[in-house]
Design a protein around this motif. Structure first.
Motif, PDB file in Angstrom:
ATOM      1  N   GLN A  18      12.666   6.169   2.314  1.00  0.00           N
ATOM      2  CA  GLN A  18      13.329   6.018   3.612  1.00  0.00           C
ATOM      3  C   GLN A  18      12.330   5.679   4.708  1.00  0.00           C
ATOM      4  N   GLN A  19      11.097   6.180   4.576  1.00  0.00           N
ATOM      5  CA  GLN A  19      10.103   5.995   5.618  1.00  0.00           C
ATOM      6  C   GLN A  19       9.093   4.893   5.308  1.00  0.00           C
ATOM      7  N   ALA A  20       8.754   4.705   4.029  1.00  0.00           N
ATOM      8  CA  ALA A  20       7.701   3.746   3.668  1.00  0.00           C
ATOM      9  C   ALA A  20       7.831   3.362   2.201  1.00  0.00           C
ATOM     10  N   THR A  61       0.838  -1.197   0.000  1.00  0.00           N
ATOM     11  CA  THR A  61       0.000   0.000   0.000  1.00  0.00           C
ATOM     12  C   THR A  61       0.868   1.240   0.000  1.00  0.00           C
ATOM     13  N   CYS A  62       0.552   2.186  -0.863  1.00  0.00           N
ATOM     14  CA  CYS A  62       1.272   3.449  -0.927  1.00  0.00           C
ATOM     15  C   CYS A  62       0.979   4.251   0.337  1.00  0.00           C
ATOM     16  N   ALA A  63       2.027   4.759   0.958  1.00  0.00           N
ATOM     17  CA  ALA A  63       1.873   5.525   2.193  1.00  0.00           C
ATOM     18  C   ALA A  63       1.254   6.903   1.945  1.00  0.00           C
ATOM     19  N   HIS A  64       1.270   7.380   0.707  1.00  0.00           N
ATOM     20  CA  HIS A  64       0.735   8.703   0.410  1.00  0.00           C
ATOM     21  C   HIS A  64      -0.746   8.662   0.023  1.00  0.00           C
ATOM     22  N   CYS A  65      -1.099   7.786  -0.934  1.00  0.00           N
ATOM     23  CA  CYS A  65      -2.478   7.792  -1.437  1.00  0.00           C
ATOM     24  C   CYS A  65      -3.267   6.538  -1.074  1.00  0.00           C
ATOM     25  N   GLY A  66      -2.611   5.509  -0.591  1.00  0.00           N
ATOM     26  CA  GLY A  66      -3.300   4.300  -0.192  1.00  0.00           C
ATOM     27  C   GLY A  66      -3.557   3.319  -1.325  1.00  0.00           C
ATOM     28  N   ALA A  67      -3.021   3.582  -2.498  1.00  0.00           N
ATOM     29  CA  ALA A  67      -3.222   2.675  -3.630  1.00  0.00           C
ATOM     30  C   ALA A  67      -2.426   1.395  -3.413  1.00  0.00           C
ATOM     31  N   HIS A  68      -2.966   0.286  -3.883  1.00  0.00           N
ATOM     32  CA  HIS A  68      -2.279  -0.995  -3.788  1.00  0.00           C
ATOM     33  C   HIS A  68      -1.544  -1.252  -5.103  1.00  0.00           C
ATOM     34  N   VAL A  69      -0.254  -1.519  -5.008  1.00  0.00           N
ATOM     35  CA  VAL A  69       0.575  -1.785  -6.183  1.00  0.00           C
ATOM     36  C   VAL A  69       1.385  -3.051  -5.946  1.00  0.00           C
ATOM     37  N   PRO A  70       1.771  -3.770  -7.022  1.00  0.00           N
ATOM     38  CA  PRO A  70       2.642  -4.935  -6.845  1.00  0.00           C
ATOM     39  C   PRO A  70       3.977  -4.512  -6.250  1.00  0.00           C
ATOM     40  N   SER A  71       4.534  -5.342  -5.409  1.00  0.00           N
ATOM     41  CA  SER A  71       5.787  -4.977  -4.737  1.00  0.00           C
ATOM     42  C   SER A  71       6.932  -4.771  -5.725  1.00  0.00           C
ATOM     43  N   ASP A  72       6.885  -5.423  -6.894  1.00  0.00           N
ATOM     44  CA  ASP A  72       7.924  -5.222  -7.908  1.00  0.00           C
ATOM     45  C   ASP A  72       7.869  -3.818  -8.506  1.00  0.00           C
ATOM     46  N   ASP A  73       6.687  -3.204  -8.552  1.00  0.00           N
ATOM     47  CA  ASP A  73       6.517  -1.879  -9.144  1.00  0.00           C
ATOM     48  C   ASP A  73       6.584  -0.758  -8.105  1.00  0.00           C
ATOM     49  N   ALA A  74       6.611  -1.075  -6.826  1.00  0.00           N
ATOM     50  CA  ALA A  74       6.597  -0.068  -5.769  1.00  0.00           C
ATOM     51  C   ALA A  74       7.949   0.631  -5.671  1.00  0.00           C
ATOM     52  N   VAL A  75       7.899   1.872  -5.176  1.00  0.00           N
ATOM     53  CA  VAL A  75       9.101   2.671  -4.968  1.00  0.00           C
ATOM     54  C   VAL A  75       9.366   2.724  -3.472  1.00  0.00           C
TER      55      VAL A  75
END
Length: 72
Positions: A57-59, A40-54
């Protein structure tokens, strides 16, 4: 009758040309086709595959723009 023979020859030519082209579908499917872990994106809450996530430092974020907005 000559148009029917011409049509068959054109279709055979198209079939032969398409058969000679390399198959690019196997190169595009380099990622695993099975289930992937979602984060889950810490900013908008969107769910993305872990391979595509950025990873920040914090999340974890869905894009570089959201990482910069949250951690700037």
């Amino acid at each position: 009758m000559k148009y029917l023979i011409l049509l068959v020859m054109v279709l055979a030519g198209i079939w032969w040309i398409r058969k000679q082209r390399p198959d690019h579908k196997s190169a595009q499917q380099s990622k695993p086709s099975g289930p992937q872990a979602m984060v889950t994106c810490a900013h908008c809450g969107a769910h993305v595959p872990s391979d595509d996530a950025v990873a920040g430092q914090q999340a974890v974020y869905c894009s570089e723009a959201h990482r910069q907005l949250r951690e700037a």
